[in-house]
Design a protein around this motif. Structure first.
Motif, PDB file in Angstrom:
ATOM      1  N   ALA A  23       6.749  11.236   6.073  1.00 62.09           N
ATOM      2  CA  ALA A  23       7.748  10.176   5.911  1.00 62.09           C
ATOM      3  C   ALA A  23       7.091   8.854   5.548  1.00 62.09           C
ATOM      4  CB  ALA A  23       8.564  10.029   7.194  1.00 62.09           C
ATOM      5  N   LEU A  24       5.986   8.539   6.206  1.00 63.86           N
ATOM      6  CA  LEU A  24       5.271   7.303   5.880  1.00 63.86           C
ATOM      7  C   LEU A  24       4.726   7.347   4.463  1.00 63.86           C
ATOM      8  CD1 LEU A  24       3.231   6.596   9.157  1.00 63.86           C
ATOM      9  CD2 LEU A  24       5.186   5.291   8.291  1.00 63.86           C
ATOM     10  N   LEU A  25       4.178   8.495   4.078  1.00 67.56           N
ATOM     11  CA  LEU A  25       3.596   8.625   2.748  1.00 67.56           C
ATOM     12  C   LEU A  25       4.651   8.449   1.662  1.00 67.56           C
ATOM     13  CD1 LEU A  25       1.121   9.231   1.006  1.00 67.56           C
ATOM     14  CD2 LEU A  25       1.634  11.670   1.263  1.00 67.56           C
ATOM     15  N   ILE A  26       5.815   9.051   1.858  1.00 70.14           N
ATOM     16  CA  ILE A  26       6.893   8.925   0.870  1.00 70.14           C
ATOM     17  C   ILE A  26       7.287   7.469   0.688  1.00 70.14           C
ATOM     18  CG2 ILE A  26       9.345   9.417   0.472  1.00 70.14           C
ATOM     19  CD1 ILE A  26       8.810  12.181   1.769  1.00 70.14           C
ATOM     20  N   ARG A  27       7.431   6.740   1.797  1.00 73.14           N
ATOM     21  CA  ARG A  27       7.821   5.333   1.695  1.00 73.14           C
ATOM     22  C   ARG A  27       6.706   4.487   1.070  1.00 73.14           C
ATOM     23  NH1 ARG A  27      10.795   2.838   6.859  1.00 73.14           N
ATOM     24  NH2 ARG A  27      11.127   1.198   5.272  1.00 73.14           N
ATOM     25  N   ALA A  28       5.464   4.770   1.444  1.00 77.07           N
ATOM     26  CA  ALA A  28       4.345   4.007   0.889  1.00 77.07           C
ATOM     27  C   ALA A  28       4.211   4.239  -0.609  1.00 77.07           C
ATOM     28  CB  ALA A  28       3.053   4.382   1.610  1.00 77.07           C
ATOM     29  N   ARG A  29       4.343   5.488  -1.032  1.00 72.85           N
ATOM     30  CA  ARG A  29       4.254   5.781  -2.468  1.00 72.85           C
ATOM     31  C   ARG A  29       5.397   5.117  -3.228  1.00 72.85           C
ATOM     32  NH1 ARG A  29       2.592  12.243  -2.801  1.00 72.85           N
ATOM     33  NH2 ARG A  29       0.335  11.933  -2.577  1.00 72.85           N
ATOM     34  N   GLY A  30       6.586   5.158  -2.658  1.00 69.31           N
ATOM     35  CA  GLY A  30       7.717   4.504  -3.318  1.00 69.31           C
ATOM     36  C   GLY A  30       7.487   3.010  -3.494  1.00 69.31           C
ATOM     37  N   LEU A  31       6.884   2.386  -2.488  1.00 75.51           N
ATOM     38  CA  LEU A  31       6.574   0.958  -2.583  1.00 75.51           C
ATOM     39  C   LEU A  31       5.654   0.674  -3.757  1.00 75.51           C
ATOM     40  CD1 LEU A  31       6.239  -1.986  -1.550  1.00 75.51           C
ATOM     41  CD2 LEU A  31       4.382  -1.115  -0.102  1.00 75.51           C
ATOM     42  N   TRP A  32       4.545   1.406  -3.853  1.00 74.53           N
ATOM     43  CA  TRP A  32       3.564   1.093  -4.893  1.00 74.53           C
ATOM     44  C   TRP A  32       4.024   1.526  -6.274  1.00 74.53           C
ATOM     45  CZ3 TRP A  32      -0.164  -2.300  -4.313  1.00 74.53           C
ATOM     46  CH2 TRP A  32      -0.512  -2.672  -3.011  1.00 74.53           C
ATOM     47  N   GLU A  33       4.868   2.533  -6.354  1.00 72.68           N
ATOM     48  CA  GLU A  33       5.472   2.873  -7.641  1.00 72.68           C
ATOM     49  C   GLU A  33       6.388   1.737  -8.117  1.00 72.68           C
ATOM     50  OE1 GLU A  33       5.466   7.704  -6.795  1.00 72.68           O
ATOM     51  OE2 GLU A  33       7.336   6.561  -6.659  1.00 72.68           O
ATOM     52  N   THR A  34       7.080   1.099  -7.180  1.00 75.35           N
ATOM     53  CA  THR A  34       7.910  -0.061  -7.530  1.00 75.35           C
ATOM     54  C   THR A  34       7.044  -1.229  -7.973  1.00 75.35           C
ATOM     55  OG1 THR A  34       9.651   0.591  -5.979  1.00 75.35           O
ATOM     56  CG2 THR A  34       9.585  -1.724  -6.635  1.00 75.35           C
ATOM     57  N   LEU A  35       5.948  -1.471  -7.245  1.00 74.59           N
ATOM     58  CA  LEU A  35       5.069  -2.593  -7.575  1.00 74.59           C
ATOM     59  C   LEU A  35       4.382  -2.412  -8.924  1.00 74.59           C
ATOM     60  CD1 LEU A  35       3.415  -3.204  -4.081  1.00 74.59           C
ATOM     61  CD2 LEU A  35       5.141  -4.620  -5.210  1.00 74.59           C
ATOM     62  N   ALA A  36       4.242  -1.169  -9.376  1.00 76.00           N
ATOM     63  CA  ALA A  36       3.620  -0.931 -10.685  1.00 76.00           C
ATOM     64  C   ALA A  36       4.456  -1.518 -11.810  1.00 76.00           C
ATOM     65  CB  ALA A  36       3.427   0.563 -10.905  1.00 76.00           C
ATOM     66  N   ASP A  37       5.757  -1.648 -11.598  1.00 76.91           N
ATOM     67  CA  ASP A  37       6.674  -2.248 -12.569  1.00 76.91           C
ATOM     68  C   ASP A  37       6.661  -1.510 -13.905  1.00 76.91           C
ATOM     69  OD1 ASP A  37       8.685  -4.093 -13.081  1.00 76.91           O
ATOM     70  OD2 ASP A  37       7.319  -5.526 -14.022  1.00 76.91           O
ATOM     71  N   ALA A  38       6.511  -0.187 -13.824  1.00 80.88           N
ATOM     72  CA  ALA A  38       6.576   0.696 -15.000  1.00 80.88           C
ATOM     73  C   ALA A  38       6.812   2.103 -14.467  1.00 80.88           C
ATOM     74  CB  ALA A  38       5.280   0.633 -15.814  1.00 80.88           C
ATOM     75  N   PRO A  39       7.432   2.976 -15.265  1.00 79.98           N
ATOM     76  CA  PRO A  39       7.693   4.341 -14.787  1.00 79.98           C
ATOM     77  C   PRO A  39       6.391   5.096 -14.501  1.00 79.98           C
ATOM     78  CG  PRO A  39       9.018   3.830 -16.720  1.00 79.98           C
ATOM     79  CD  PRO A  39       8.009   2.739 -16.598  1.00 79.98           C
ATOM     80  N   VAL A  86      -4.618   4.674  -4.427  1.00 80.15           N
ATOM     81  CA  VAL A  86      -4.707   6.064  -3.983  1.00 80.15           C
ATOM     82  C   VAL A  86      -3.911   6.210  -2.699  1.00 80.15           C
ATOM     83  CG1 VAL A  86      -6.234   7.887  -3.148  1.00 80.15           C
ATOM     84  CG2 VAL A  86      -6.974   6.407  -5.025  1.00 80.15           C
ATOM     85  N   LEU A  87      -3.019   7.191  -2.656  1.00 80.27           N
ATOM     86  CA  LEU A  87      -2.233   7.465  -1.450  1.00 80.27           C
ATOM     87  C   LEU A  87      -2.063   8.962  -1.277  1.00 80.27           C
ATOM     88  CD1 LEU A  87       0.570   4.742  -1.627  1.00 80.27           C
ATOM     89  CD2 LEU A  87      -1.076   5.012   0.247  1.00 80.27           C
ATOM     90  N   GLY A  88      -2.558   9.487  -0.169  1.00 81.89           N
ATOM     91  CA  GLY A  88      -2.342  10.879   0.161  1.00 81.89           C
ATOM     92  C   GLY A  88      -2.858  11.864  -0.862  1.00 81.89           C
ATOM     93  N   GLY A  89      -4.016  11.615  -1.453  1.00 78.04           N
ATOM     94  CA  GLY A  89      -4.608  12.569  -2.376  1.00 78.04           C
ATOM     95  C   GLY A  89      -4.120  12.486  -3.802  1.00 78.04           C
ATOM     96  N   SER A 269      -5.873   3.605  -0.301  1.00 77.35           N
ATOM     97  CA  SER A 269      -6.664   2.414  -0.612  1.00 77.35           C
ATOM     98  C   SER A 269      -6.285   1.864  -1.974  1.00 77.35           C
ATOM     99  CB  SER A 269      -8.163   2.746  -0.571  1.00 77.35           C
ATOM    100  OG  SER A 269      -8.449   3.852  -1.412  1.00 77.35           O
ATOM    101  N   GLN A 270      -6.728   0.648  -2.223  1.00 76.59           N
ATOM    102  CA  GLN A 270      -6.381  -0.087  -3.449  1.00 76.59           C
ATOM    103  C   GLN A 270      -7.622  -0.766  -4.000  1.00 76.59           C
ATOM    104  OE1 GLN A 270      -4.049  -3.536  -2.628  1.00 76.59           O
ATOM    105  NE2 GLN A 270      -3.543  -3.974  -4.755  1.00 76.59           N
ATOM    106  N   LEU A 271      -7.768  -0.771  -5.310  1.00 80.85           N
ATOM    107  CA  LEU A 271      -8.867  -1.457  -5.982  1.00 80.85           C
ATOM    108  C   LEU A 271      -8.338  -2.131  -7.234  1.00 80.85           C
ATOM    109  CD1 LEU A 271     -12.067  -1.792  -5.946  1.00 80.85           C
ATOM    110  CD2 LEU A 271     -12.071   0.042  -7.667  1.00 80.85           C
ATOM    111  N   SER A 272      -8.771  -3.365  -7.478  1.00 82.34           N
ATOM    112  CA  SER A 272      -8.424  -4.082  -8.714  1.00 82.34           C
ATOM    113  C   SER A 272      -9.700  -4.338  -9.501  1.00 82.34           C
ATOM    114  CB  SER A 272      -7.742  -5.420  -8.394  1.00 82.34           C
ATOM    115  OG  SER A 272      -6.530  -5.216  -7.706  1.00 82.34           O
ATOM    116  N   ILE A 273      -9.638  -4.145 -10.823  1.00 84.75           N
ATOM    117  CA  ILE A 273     -10.812  -4.354 -11.663  1.00 84.75           C
ATOM    118  C   ILE A 273     -10.426  -5.144 -12.910  1.00 84.75           C
ATOM    119  CG2 ILE A 273     -12.070  -2.314 -10.881  1.00 84.75           C
ATOM    120  CD1 ILE A 273     -11.046  -0.820 -13.318  1.00 84.75           C
TER     121      ILE A 273
END
Length: 285
Positions: A23-39, A86-89, A269-273
């Motif tokens: 449940a946590l993973l689904i919500r976390a992935r949904g958050l970062w997919e939204t933040l990507a601002d692209a499909p 990266v989230l959940g593999g 985890s998250q990395l920006s380059i």
């Protein structure tokens, strides 16, 4: 019979733990997919199996490479940078231009997902000019919350604009203040005082997907006294009461320890380059 009951209880606990992790993973992935601002979506079915962190696949069948999309307005990274989460593999990445996306796809296609936010690995295959991170991404359910115990009245609630809260922010080193995120909170500030001075504070910023991004700051002279745990516990309790998903993004080991003590699960985890401009120019034409 007692042994059978114990085994059944253990299995039930394991199932409940796995369900919470999913449940946590689904919500976390949904958050970062939204933040990507692209499909874009995390495509791997890998999921975390325990409260200490995410499952990281290893061996010859490990998933490799992120799903890369072009998104100049991505919130995975600063403007004109590339961001990897990266989230959940599974992993997604955003690039500011198509040429940058091409560079990422080619270079990262064979990199194991578990290594995509390791700067030394990414810098070995990409023309990197600058790096931010990596930061660990941790999340918390109400069922796993372990609130800090502190004396009645030890933590006060103030507005973020309160002069004493602003005094703490002014006293912080610029790097510490930026890392804390306390200048951007949209919640009340939960504070501990020494006399009249605020020496530790926490709150959260409202993020998309009903997420509460937790922010914490302690005066340097008052660190190592568990004050961060007390203030952040109050902020997290406030977020959970509001039905929000607490997120803890951190780089320093001490900050990660505070999060784990409250029950947060490290799911990714998250990395920006920032890529070298010359390398991007070479992909055009």
């Amino acid at each position: 019979m007692a042994a059978d009951t114990s085994d059944a209880d253990t299995a039930a606990d394991t199932d409940a733990d796995a369900m919470t992790g999913r449940a946590l993973l689904i919500r976390a992935r949904g958050l970062w997919e939204t933040l990507a601002d692209a499909p874009v979506s995390f495509t791997s079915p890998s999921e975390p199996t325990g409260p200490a962190g995410a499952t990281e696949a290893s061996g010859p069948t490990s998933p490799t490479g992120p799903t890369v999309v072009v998104s100049p307005t991505s919130a995975l990274c600063p403007p004109s940078w590339a961001g990897i989460v990266v989230l959940g593999g599974a992993a997604i990445a955003t690039a500011p231009t198509e040429s940058a996306a091409q560079v990422l796809r080619r270079a990262l296609a064979s990199v194991p997902v578990a290594s995509l936010t390791r700067p030394e690995i990414v810098e070995a295959v990409l023309p990197v000019a600058d790096v931010l991170g990596p930061a660990t991404l941790a999340y918390l359910s109400s069922a796993e919350f372990r609130p800090a115990s502190h004396p009645q009245g030890a933590v006060e609630t103030l507005t973020s604009a309160d002069p004493y809260v602003q005094g703490l922010l002014r006293s912080a080193e610029p790097g510490d203040l930026a890392e804390s995120g306390m200048e951007e909170i949209t919640s009340p500030a939960f504070v501990v005082r020494a006399g009249t001075d605020v020496v530790a504070a926490a709150g959260y910023r409202a993020w998309p997907g009903e997420t509460a991004h937790v922010c914490v700051l302690t005066h340097p002279r008052w660190r190592d006294r568990r004050l961060a745990r007390h203030t952040s516990s109050a902020a997290v309790a406030h977020a959970l009461t509001a039905g929000l998903l607490p997120q803890w993004r951190a780089r320093p080991p001490a900050s990660r320890r505070v999060a784990r003590s409250l029950g947060f699960r490290e799911l990714g985890s998250q990395l920006s380059i920032r890529l070298e401009v010359d390398a991007l120019d070479g992909t055009r034409g």
